[in-house]
Scaffold this motif. Structure first.
Motif, PDB file in Angstrom:
ATOM      1  N   HIS A 178      -5.128  -3.169  -7.013  1.00  0.00           N
ATOM      2  CA  HIS A 178      -6.265  -2.464  -6.427  1.00  0.00           C
ATOM      3  C   HIS A 178      -6.544  -2.921  -4.998  1.00  0.00           C
ATOM      4  O   HIS A 178      -7.032  -2.140  -4.184  1.00  0.00           O
ATOM      5  CB  HIS A 178      -7.497  -2.659  -7.305  1.00  0.00           C
ATOM      6  CG  HIS A 178      -7.398  -1.946  -8.616  1.00  0.00           C
ATOM      7  ND1 HIS A 178      -8.350  -2.070  -9.614  1.00  0.00           N
ATOM      8  CD2 HIS A 178      -6.460  -1.095  -9.115  1.00  0.00           C
ATOM      9  CE1 HIS A 178      -7.998  -1.330 -10.654  1.00  0.00           C
ATOM     10  NE2 HIS A 178      -6.854  -0.739 -10.372  1.00  0.00           N
TER      11      HIS A 178
ATOM     12  N   SER B  95       0.799  -1.229   0.000  1.00  0.00           N
ATOM     13  CA  SER B  95       0.000   0.000   0.000  1.00  0.00           C
ATOM     14  C   SER B  95       0.829   1.274   0.000  1.00  0.00           C
ATOM     15  O   SER B  95       0.274   2.373  -0.114  1.00  0.00           O
ATOM     16  CB  SER B  95      -0.934   0.002   1.219  1.00  0.00           C
ATOM     17  OG  SER B  95      -0.191  -0.077   2.416  1.00  0.00           O
TER      18      SER B  95
ATOM     19  N   GLY C 206      -4.845  -0.669  -2.936  1.00  0.00           N
ATOM     20  CA  GLY C 206      -5.169   0.736  -3.164  1.00  0.00           C
ATOM     21  C   GLY C 206      -4.222   1.425  -4.125  1.00  0.00           C
ATOM     22  O   GLY C 206      -4.067   2.649  -4.081  1.00  0.00           O
TER      23      GLY C 206
ATOM     24  N   GLU D 228      -7.193   8.113 -10.130  1.00  0.00           N
ATOM     25  CA  GLU D 228      -7.723   8.093  -8.770  1.00  0.00           C
ATOM     26  C   GLU D 228      -7.390   6.759  -8.114  1.00  0.00           C
ATOM     27  O   GLU D 228      -7.486   5.699  -8.726  1.00  0.00           O
ATOM     28  CB  GLU D 228      -9.232   8.297  -8.809  1.00  0.00           C
ATOM     29  CG  GLU D 228      -9.882   8.335  -7.442  1.00  0.00           C
ATOM     30  CD  GLU D 228     -11.380   8.550  -7.541  1.00  0.00           C
ATOM     31  OE1 GLU D 228     -12.067   8.432  -6.501  1.00  0.00           O
ATOM     32  OE2 GLU D 228     -11.864   8.832  -8.657  1.00  0.00           O
ATOM     33  N   LYS D 229      -6.998   6.820  -6.847  1.00  0.00           N
ATOM     34  CA  LYS D 229      -6.662   5.594  -6.125  1.00  0.00           C
ATOM     35  C   LYS D 229      -7.905   4.730  -5.948  1.00  0.00           C
ATOM     36  O   LYS D 229      -8.955   5.229  -5.541  1.00  0.00           O
ATOM     37  CB  LYS D 229      -6.068   5.917  -4.751  1.00  0.00           C
ATOM     38  CG  LYS D 229      -4.575   6.195  -4.742  1.00  0.00           C
ATOM     39  CD  LYS D 229      -4.093   6.441  -3.334  1.00  0.00           C
ATOM     40  CE  LYS D 229      -2.572   6.448  -3.251  1.00  0.00           C
ATOM     41  NZ  LYS D 229      -1.986   5.113  -3.390  1.00  0.00           N
ATOM     42  N   PRO D 230      -7.832   3.445  -6.253  1.00  0.00           N
ATOM     43  CA  PRO D 230      -8.976   2.578  -5.998  1.00  0.00           C
ATOM     44  C   PRO D 230      -9.126   2.340  -4.498  1.00  0.00           C
ATOM     45  O   PRO D 230      -8.176   2.504  -3.731  1.00  0.00           O
ATOM     46  CB  PRO D 230      -8.594   1.276  -6.713  1.00  0.00           C
ATOM     47  CG  PRO D 230      -7.102   1.284  -6.712  1.00  0.00           C
ATOM     48  CD  PRO D 230      -6.687   2.722  -6.824  1.00  0.00           C
ATOM     49  N   ARG D 231     -10.311   1.968  -4.111  1.00  0.00           N
ATOM     50  CA  ARG D 231     -10.543   1.650  -2.708  1.00  0.00           C
ATOM     51  C   ARG D 231      -9.859   0.332  -2.383  1.00  0.00           C
ATOM     52  O   ARG D 231     -10.110  -0.696  -3.025  1.00  0.00           O
ATOM     53  CB  ARG D 231     -12.041   1.544  -2.438  1.00  0.00           C
ATOM     54  CG  ARG D 231     -12.388   1.277  -0.982  1.00  0.00           C
ATOM     55  CD  ARG D 231     -13.890   1.292  -0.783  1.00  0.00           C
ATOM     56  NE  ARG D 231     -14.221   1.033   0.610  1.00  0.00           N
ATOM     57  CZ  ARG D 231     -15.459   0.987   1.082  1.00  0.00           C
ATOM     58  NH1 ARG D 231     -16.490   1.198   0.243  1.00  0.00           N
ATOM     59  NH2 ARG D 231     -15.685   0.744   2.352  1.00  0.00           N
TER      60      ARG D 231
END
Length: 274
Positions: A144, A93, A147, A209-212
Motif C-alpha cells: 500500500h 509503484s 499504491g 481500488e488502488k490504495p493511496r
C-alpha cells in the motif's frame, strides 16, 4: 499490466509439517515443486486476464525454493537474503496488483497450519500500531505504501479469513483447512492449482481500488520466545525493552520495519555458556 507475487511455502496445498518447509526435510522437495506450480497457476490466470509482466519474490526460508527451470521464461524472480524489503523485495509503484501465494496466519493466531510471524522459533507475536500483526499484515502495508492493492491471497482457511478481515476486495483461495498447528485436510495440488489459476484471472479482471500511496509511521512491539533476544536487541539505540521477552521500536514506514525484522531474524544471538 504488472503483477508482483510474494510467495511463501507454509500455505501451499499438501504442506502441513515443519519438515516439509526445510531443505533436507521429509517432503521438502515436493513442497518446492507444489509451491512453484501454485505460482505458475497464478501467473497463468493473471495472463488470461491481460497481465503481461511479473516479478516473483521467493519469501520462504533461504528464499531459494522456487524451481526456476519450471517457471515461465518471461517472469523475474527475487531470491536469497538479505534484502531491504524482505518478502516484498522488487515491488514498486509500477505494479497494478500484488498476489500473496502460500501465505499463513501469524503467531498470535489460534488457528492456522504452521502459523508464525517471520520466524516461528524466535518470535512469539508482533504488534503494529497496537494491533496484532502477521506477515500478511506487514507485507500488505508495504504494498500500500507503493499504491499497490493486494488482489489475491492463497493459503489455508484461517489465512483466507484473516485476509478478508485485513484487505478490501481481495480474492481468496483456501487450499486446505487446519486440523491443528501441524495437520491439515488439503486439496490435491492439481485441484489447488486449478482454483488458484481461476482466482488469479478473477482478481485481475476486477482489481481492488488502488490504495493511496505513502508511508505510514509504525509503532512496533515484538515478543520473543527467549529473553536473550529482547536483552541483546535492547542494546540498539532505537529499541526499548518493554519486558523480559519483548522490545518496542518506532519506524517511519512498514518498509523500514521489514528491514528491521530481517535483521532481527537473521542475526545470530548466542547465549553465553551456562
Amino acid at each position: 499490466m504488472r503483477i508482483f507475487i510474494s510467495a511463501d511455502i507454509e500455505g501451499i496445498a499438501g504442506v502441513a509439517t515443519t519438515s516439509a518447509t526445510v531443505p533436507g526435510g521429509h517432503g521438502y522437495t515436493d513442497a518446492c515443486r507444489w509451491m512453484t506450480q501454485e505460482v505458475i497457476a497464478a501467473v497463468e490466470g493473471a495472463k488470461a486476464a491481460g497481465a503481461t509482466s511479473f516479478v516473483i519474490a521467493d519469501g520462504h526460508g533461504g528464499a531459494d525454493n522456487l524451481l526456476l527451470d519450471a517457471l515461465p521464461d518471461d517472469v523475474e524472480v527475487v531470491r536469497s537474503w538479505p534484502r531491504p524489503l524482505a518478502m516484498m523485495q522488487g515491488i514498486d509503484s509500477s505494479f497494478d496488483a500484488a498476489f500473496f501465494i502460500g501465505y499463513h496466519t501469524g503467531g498470535h493466531h489460534t488457528d492456522g497450519v504452521l502459523a508464525h510471524t517471520f520466524r516461528g522459533l524466535q518470535i512469539a507475536s508482533v504488534q503494529v500500531n497496537g494491533k496484532p500483526a502477521s506477515e500478511l499484515t506487514v507485507n500488505a502495508m508495504i504494498a500500500h505504501e507503493f499504491g499497490v492493492p493486494v488482489a489475491l491471497v492463497t493459503g489455508d482457511h484461517a489465512t483466507c479469513q484473516h485476509a478478508d478481515e485485513e484487505l478490501n476486495g481481495v480474492v481468496r483461495v483456501a487450499v486446505k483447512t487446519e486440523c491443528g498447528r501441524y495437520s491439515a485436510q488439503t486439496l490435491m495440488p492439481a485441484e489447488a492449482q486449478k482454483r488458484i489459476k481461476a482466482a488469479a484471472q478473477e482478481a485481475v479482471s476486477r482489481l481492488p481500488e488502488k490504495p493511496r500511496a505513502g508511508a505510514v509511521a509504525c509503532s512496533v512491539h515484538v515478543t520473543f520466545k527467549h529473553h536473550w533476544n529482547a536483552e541483546l536487541l535492547s542494546f540498539l539505540p532505537f529499541a526499548e525493552r518493554t519486558g523480559p521477552y519483548s522490545i518496542a521500536f518506532e519506524v517511519k514506514s512498514a518498509s523500514e520495519a521489514a528491514g528491521v525484522f530481517k535483521f532481527i531474524t537473521s542475526y545470530q544471538p548466542l547465549p553465553p555458556e551456562a
